[in-house]
Design an enzyme around this catalytic site. Structure first.
Site, PDB file in Angstrom:
ATOM      1  N   ALA A  84       0.842  -1.196   0.000  1.00 13.91           N
ATOM      2  CA  ALA A  84       0.000   0.000   0.000  1.00 13.91           C
ATOM      3  C   ALA A  84       0.876   1.244   0.000  1.00 13.91           C
ATOM      4  O   ALA A  84       2.019   1.216   0.447  1.00 13.91           O
ATOM      5  CB  ALA A  84      -0.936   0.005   1.210  1.00 13.91           C
ATOM      6  N   ASP A  85       0.304   2.322  -0.503  1.00 10.75           N
ATOM      7  CA  ASP A  85       0.981   3.614  -0.428  1.00 10.75           C
ATOM      8  C   ASP A  85      -0.076   4.690  -0.243  1.00 10.75           C
ATOM      9  O   ASP A  85      -1.135   4.652  -0.885  1.00 10.75           O
ATOM     10  CB  ASP A  85       1.793   3.886  -1.695  1.00 10.75           C
ATOM     11  CG  ASP A  85       2.690   5.102  -1.528  1.00 10.75           C
ATOM     12  OD1 ASP A  85       3.664   5.014  -0.764  1.00 10.75           O
ATOM     13  OD2 ASP A  85       2.412   6.147  -2.148  1.00 10.75           O
ATOM     14  N   THR A  86       0.208   5.625   0.641  1.00  5.47           N
ATOM     15  CA  THR A  86      -0.725   6.711   0.932  1.00  5.47           C
ATOM     16  C   THR A  86      -0.088   8.041   0.555  1.00  5.47           C
ATOM     17  O   THR A  86       1.059   8.305   0.902  1.00  5.47           O
ATOM     18  CB  THR A  86      -1.109   6.720   2.419  1.00  5.47           C
ATOM     19  OG1 THR A  86      -1.745   5.478   2.745  1.00  5.47           O
ATOM     20  CG2 THR A  86      -2.064   7.863   2.736  1.00  5.47           C
TER      21      THR A  86
END
Length: 203
Positions: A84-86
């Protein structure tokens, strides 16, 4: 979940671990390199002209691929890998993790009194199958004065978080409105994550 009762989490984020535990997903942390001597497995540099949606999706895909490559290289038991990446975006400006206090103050000053977007992309890779989606939420900050911003940036909280704040921490008192996914703003949208895992298991 049916056949895959455990996954690898390709993230060192304690918030993502907490969220997976919240919905009962069993996982093992699979750490990627982020330092010398061989350099990071994935660099989070924005490419020239790259829009925020494309950026967060690309970085997440690269994390998932690097994690799956690590499973094969380390000869680990093959389980699906979740990456995941935010990214925090105001206008079209991507706000990463502040490197120092001045950067944190600058970011919080931009967010204060404004609405921004939080994009969290998630990807699950298993064998040759990659499932991915990006969740977008809106966050509105109340106006903040210089003393409030400085006090927050004196804490440890801003420095490992995109945009320089965490909704689950002290910055919650600055947020007047959200539209979207609270868990997505924290860093892992749980509805979308469990949906992707269900889709993976249905194949």
């Amino acid at each position: 979940m049916s056949q895959h009762r455990k996954i690898y989490l390709a993230s060192k984020s304690p918030r993502r671990r907490e969220l997976l535990r919240q919905v009962g997903i069993d996982f093992e942390v699979l750490l990627l390199r982020d330092a010398p001597p061989r350099g990071p497995d994935v660099t989070e540099i924005v490419l020239p002209g790259e829009l925020p949606d494309a950026y967060v999706a690309r970085v997440t895909q690269e994390k998932a691929q690097a994690a799956w490559d690590a499973v094969l290289a380390r000869r680990l038991f093959p389980l699906p890998v979740l990456a995941a990446d935010t990214t925090v975006v105001i206008g079209q400006e991507i706000l990463g993790k502040p490197a120092n206090r001045n950067e944190a103050i600058s970011m919080l000053s931009k967010l204060a009194g404004n609405t921004h977007h939080v994009l969290t992309s998630i990807a699950i890779q298993f064998q040759h199958q990659l499932l991915q989606c990006t969740q977008k939420s809106e966050v509105t900050f109340a106006p903040l004065n210089d003393a409030q911003i400085a006090a927050y940036c004196d804490s440890a909280e801003p420095y490992d978080k995109a945009g320089g704040y965490g909704i689950q921490g002290m910055a919650a008192r600055f947020i007047s409105h959200i539209n979207g996914s609270y868990s997505g703003i924290m860093g892992l949208p749980l509805y979308e994550t469990t949906d992707l895992l269900a889709r993976l298991n249905s194949h």
